[in-house]
Design an enzyme around this catalytic site. Structure first.
Site, PDB file in Angstrom:
ATOM      1  N   LYS A   1      20.556 108.953 -39.594  1.00 49.96           N
ATOM      2  CA  LYS A   1      21.117 108.823 -40.943  1.00 49.96           C
ATOM      3  C   LYS A   1      20.545 107.575 -41.579  1.00 49.96           C
ATOM      4  O   LYS A   1      20.202 106.622 -40.886  1.00 49.96           O
ATOM      5  CB  LYS A   1      22.634 108.682 -40.866  1.00 49.96           C
TER       6      LYS A   1
ATOM      7  N   THR B   1      25.530 123.671 -47.927  1.00 54.20           N
ATOM      8  CA  THR B   1      26.664 123.017 -47.250  1.00 54.20           C
ATOM      9  C   THR B   1      27.945 123.791 -47.553  1.00 54.20           C
ATOM     10  O   THR B   1      28.724 124.119 -46.654  1.00 54.20           O
ATOM     11  CB  THR B   1      26.786 121.558 -47.708  1.00 54.20           C
TER      12      THR B   1
ATOM     13  N   SER C   1      18.444 122.852 -44.181  1.00 56.12           N
ATOM     14  CA  SER C   1      17.399 121.814 -44.146  1.00 56.12           C
ATOM     15  C   SER C   1      16.374 122.129 -43.064  1.00 56.12           C
ATOM     16  O   SER C   1      15.165 121.967 -43.254  1.00 56.12           O
ATOM     17  CB  SER C   1      18.012 120.439 -43.837  1.00 56.12           C
TER      18      SER C   1
HETATM   19  N1  GLU Z   1      23.669 114.947 -45.425  1.00 56.32           N
HETATM   20  C1  GLU Z   1      23.926 116.231 -44.863  1.00 56.32           C
HETATM   21  C2  GLU Z   1      24.824 116.121 -43.657  1.00 56.32           C
HETATM   22  O1  GLU Z   1      25.577 115.191 -43.533  1.00 56.32           O
HETATM   23  C3  GLU Z   1      22.661 117.026 -44.613  1.00 56.32           C
HETATM   24  C4  GLU Z   1      21.706 116.430 -43.656  1.00 56.32           C
HETATM   25  C5  GLU Z   1      20.368 117.157 -43.578  1.00 56.32           C
HETATM   26  O2  GLU Z   1      20.189 118.132 -44.292  1.00 56.32           O
HETATM   27  O3  GLU Z   1      19.534 116.713 -42.800  1.00 56.32           O
HETATM   28  O4  GLU Z   1      24.885 116.994 -42.840  1.00 56.32           O
END
Ligand code: GLU
Length: 407
Positions: free
Chosen positions: A105, A189, A346
């Site tokens: 992250k 999501t 993704s």
């Molecule tokens: N930010 C999103 C999460 O917390 C997506 C992360 C991604 O697509 O790599 O899952």
């Protein structure tokens, strides 16, 4: 950042899963420490010529199953403990979703809403420039998170391509469709969370038409509200960082999205009444936290009046609140399952970029649906067998999958 340290909560969740199904101590110890934490300062020249030093982060938590994977958060309260917790949850989430990805992250401590577009572009490009040696399609693949958009992903992809010559776009996901983004990623999501909800709702005896409350009206919250709305459910309250609006007959979600786009807030919506008090405590069938962590805590958990919590945010419920809700018979569909549709699509984007393919939206959602249903059923069955909550069930599944890849 909030007084509750999200990384400590994440470690406590790990220990609590181990209580219901013991794992090798080494596995837990390894997962309690990220592989690498990178942090520094970006010198951002503001439009008025002033220099602002912006702290940035990338935490690479674990890559046993594949490249580090996870979004980038631009938020004034972001700090290293938050990013560490979010990176840890990505490792678990990618294992739950059975993706060939690890967890990471990133972030920067800044309020992007106070930046001009040119300032935001300079910051985004500088973020990628600072990390160009440690990211890459086979190393670490960032994506959007709170306050980061497809446009930001496009600037970062371009910066990476300029620095390395790799123009496949596979270094970063959540890009606009025109520069290699996947169809369906913007809604993924919410869509994933909706598939999970559909797979579980009958098992928990939810009514045919549900009253839904959504905390957070960013990407995940808006799309989730629209999915419930278009399926004939009543979305009775919606909040964002500035306030909340409520209508017990159900809010007109397309109209609310238009109001939010025009005014940048949900307050003042003519199709609802501004809510005084906490939206989390509104009586409903499904409560969807879709904002930040530590929202449902030991202070307010017993005041919730919902039949189910569906976590689209990362880390919205503390371990103490988990116990209160489990004791009260309220299922909490955990983040690492409920919001894993984002990273799943993704990963489809990354795959398409690497193979030079383009999948139709139907293909993407059909694949996503199968995957979400499979993992939801496994986690439901696992938690019943262990007589525990869905979060521990999800952690156990993830830990089993991580254990076979330990190296
Ligand atoms: N930010 C999103 C999460 O917390 C997506 C992360 C991604 O697509 O790599 O899952």
């Amino acid at each position: 950042m909030s007084l509750i340290n999200p990384f400590e909560n994440a470690l406590s969740q790990l220990a609590r899963a181990n209580d219901v199904k013991p794992f090798a101590r080494d596995l837990l110890t390894r997962l309690s420490h990220p592989h690498r934490e990178i942090r520094g300062y970006i010198p951002l020249t503001r439009d008025d010529g002033r220099l602002q030093m912006v702290e940035y982060y990338r935490v690479q938590h674990n890559n046993w199953r594949g490249p580090y994977k996870g979004g980038i958060r631009f938020h004034p309260d972001t700090d290293v403990n938050e990013v560490k917790a979010l990176a840890f949850w990505m490792t678990l989430k990618c294992a739950v979703a059975d993706l060939p990805m690890g967890g990471g992250k990133g972030g920067a401590t800044i309020n992007p809403k106070e930046l001009s577009k040119a300032e935001l572009e300079r910051l985004s490009r500088a973020w990628m420039r600072a990390l160009v040696d440690v990211v890459g399609p086979e190393k670490d693949v960032p994506a959007p998170d709170v306050n980061t958009t497809p446009e930001i992903m496009a600037w970062m992809a371009d910066e990476y391509a300029q620095a390395t010559g790799d123009t496949t776009g596979a270094v970063i996901t959540g890009k606009p469709i025109g520069v290699g983004g996947s169809l369906g990623r913007d809604r993924a999501t919410a869509m994933g969370g909706y598939y999970v909800w559909e797979a579980l709702k009958d098992r928990y005896g939810l009514p045919r038409v549900c009253d839904v409350v959504i905390q957070g009206f960013g990407n995940a919250g808006q799309h989730m509200a629209a999915l419930f709305f278009h399926d004939g459910h009543r979305v009775i309250a919606v909040s964002d960082s500035t306030g909340a609006t409520m209508n017990t007959q159900g809010l007109d979600i397309p109209a609310l999205v238009a109001h939010k786009n025009a005014t940048r807030q949900v307050n003042g919506f003519t199709g609802g009444e501004d809510l005084v008090g906490s939206e989390l405590e509104v009586s409903c069938d499904v409560l969807v936290p879709a904002a930040l962590e530590n929202q449902i805590t030991r202070e307010n958990a017993s005041r919730l009046k919902t039949k189910m919590v569906l976590e689209l945010a990362n880390g919205p419920t503390t371990p103490e609140a988990d116990d209160i809700l489990f004791g009260a018979g309220v299922p909490v569909v955990p983040d690492i399952l409920a919001n894993s549709g984002g990273v799943t699509v993704s990963t489809y984007e990354w795959e398409q970029n690497k193979k030079g393919e383009r999948w139709s939206e139907e293909e993407v959602f059909a694949k996503l649906k199968r995957s979400m249903e499979t993992q939801a059923a496994l986690i439901f069955a696992g938690s019943q067998e262990l007589k525990t909550d869905l979060r521990r069930g999800a952690f156990v599944l993830a830990l089993e999958r991580l254990a076979t890849h330990q190296r």
